[in-house]
Motif scaffolding. Structure first.
Motif, PDB file in Angstrom:
ATOM      1  N   ALA A 168       0.819  -1.217   0.000  1.00 48.57           N
ATOM      2  CA  ALA A 168       0.000   0.000   0.000  1.00 48.57           C
ATOM      3  C   ALA A 168       0.849   1.261   0.000  1.00 48.57           C
ATOM      4  CB  ALA A 168      -0.933  -0.006   1.204  1.00 48.57           C
ATOM      5  N   ILE A 169       2.047   1.183   0.572  1.00 49.65           N
ATOM      6  CA  ILE A 169       2.929   2.359   0.591  1.00 49.65           C
ATOM      7  C   ILE A 169       3.187   2.856  -0.824  1.00 49.65           C
ATOM      8  CG2 ILE A 169       5.293   3.138   1.070  1.00 49.65           C
ATOM      9  CD1 ILE A 169       5.301   1.494   3.554  1.00 49.65           C
ATOM     10  N   TRP A 170       3.401   1.921  -1.746  1.00 46.30           N
ATOM     11  CA  TRP A 170       3.768   2.288  -3.110  1.00 46.30           C
ATOM     12  C   TRP A 170       2.549   2.522  -4.007  1.00 46.30           C
ATOM     13  CZ3 TRP A 170       8.409   3.528  -2.162  1.00 46.30           C
ATOM     14  CH2 TRP A 170       9.182   2.779  -1.259  1.00 46.30           C
ATOM     15  N   ARG A 171       1.421   1.977  -3.629  1.00 46.36           N
ATOM     16  CA  ARG A 171       0.220   2.137  -4.448  1.00 46.36           C
ATOM     17  C   ARG A 171      -0.590   3.375  -4.086  1.00 46.36           C
ATOM     18  NH1 ARG A 171      -2.024  -4.137  -4.349  1.00 46.36           N
ATOM     19  NH2 ARG A 171      -0.371  -5.034  -5.683  1.00 46.36           N
ATOM     20  N   THR A 172      -0.393   3.881  -2.876  1.00 38.35           N
ATOM     21  CA  THR A 172      -1.168   5.029  -2.398  1.00 38.35           C
ATOM     22  C   THR A 172      -0.796   6.296  -3.167  1.00 38.35           C
ATOM     23  OG1 THR A 172      -1.315   4.060  -0.179  1.00 38.35           O
ATOM     24  CG2 THR A 172      -1.718   6.441  -0.378  1.00 38.35           C
TER      25      THR A 172
END
Length: 234
Positions: A168-172
Motif C-alpha cells: 500500500a505504501i507504493w500504491r497510495t
C-alpha cells in the motif's frame, strides 16, 4: 605559590575530563548521528524522478546473427528520436531545478545492523579496533530527527504515518512527492571514537532500492563520511 595558583585550573580540567567520560555510549552515538545525519540523507536518498526512464536512443539497434544486441547505428537516427531525446533532457533539467520537496519515509527506530560489520571495519580503517561493549543493554533506540535541518530537497516523514502494508505504501496516491523510504543501522565505533561504520537502506518501490555500508570518521573535530560501499541492489 605558583603551585597553589595552578590548583584551581587543574581542578577545572579534571572536572571537564570526568564529565566527558561520563557520557554513555548511547548518548555519544546519538550525538554523532545527529551531526552527520544531513550528510547521510543526502548520500543515500535519490530523486527517483530523475532516473525513472533511461535516455531515448538515436539510431538503429544492431544485432548479430544470434539476435544479441551489439551496438547502435547513430547515422540512421530519425528526427522523431532526436526530438524525444531533447524532450527527455528538458524534463530532466526541469526536475533538477524543481524546488519542490521530495518526501522520504523515515524509520526513526535505529537498530543493530543485521550484518557483522567488524571485519569490514577492520579492513577499511587499518590498525583500528572496533568498539564492542561487554554488556550491551540497548539494541535499538528512537532517533529524534524532527529538528535536524537537512541540506537538500528531501524532507522526512515518520514511516509510522504511512500505510502499514508494504504494498500500500507504493500504491497510495499522496498529495506530495513521495520519494521512497530510508533507514539506518546503529553506528559501531573504534575504541578511540574516531571512526565508525553503519548500514543504510533506501527503497523506492517494491523492486527498487539499494543498500549501502557507510564509513565515517572524525576530522578536525567534525564527523564526515569517509566512504560508501554498495551492499545490495533491487
Amino acid at each position: 605559590m605558583k603551585k597553589l595558583l595552578n590548583l584551581p585550573l587543574l581542578a577545572v580540567i579534571i572536572l571537564f575530563s570526568s564529565c566527558e567520560k561520563k557520557i554513555t555510549d548511547l548518548e555519544f552515538e546519538k550525538k554523532v548521528m545527529t551531526e552527520i545525519f544531513p550528510d547521510l540523507i543526502e548520500s543515500t536518498c535519490i530523486d527517483i524522478r530523475l532516473f525513472s526512464e533511461p535516455p531515448p536512443i538515436i539510431g538503429q539497434i544492431i544485432y548479430d546473427s544470434e539476435g544479441n544486441h551489439i551496438g547502435i547505428d547513430s547515422i540512421k537516427g530519425t528526427d522523431e528520436q532526436r526530438q524525444k531525446l531533447l524532450d527527455w533532457k528538458n524534463l530532466k533539467i526541469k526536475l533538477e531545478r524543481d524546488t519542490s520537496k521530495v518526501i522520504i519515509g523515515f524509520d526513526p527506530i535505529i537498530r543493530d545492523s543485521s550484518k557483522d560489520l567488524k571485519e569490514d571495519f577492520k579492513n577499511h580503517f587499518k590498525n583500528s579496533k572496533i568498539f564492542l561493549p561487554k554488556q550491551k543493554k540497548e539494541t535499538e533506540y528512537v532517533f529524534d530527527f524532527k529538528n535536524i535541518k537537512l541540506n537538500n530537497k528531501f524532507r522526512l516523514k515518520n514511516i509510522a504515518l504511512f500505510p502499514k502494508n508494504n504494498k500500500a505504501i507504493w500504491r497510495t496516491k499522496y498529495n506530495f512527492i513521495f520519494g521512497g523510504v530510508v533507514s539506518f543501522s546503529r553506528i559501531q565505533f573504534d575504541k578511540n571514537r574516531q571512526f565508525g561504520v553503519l548500514d543504510a537502506a533506501f527503497t523506492c518501490g517494491r523492486l527498487c532500492g539499494q543498500g549501502t555500508r557507510i564509513y565515517i570518521k572524525k576530522v578536525r573535530n567534525k564527523w564526515i563520511i569517509d566512504d560508501i560501499e554498495g551492499t545490495w541492489v533491487s
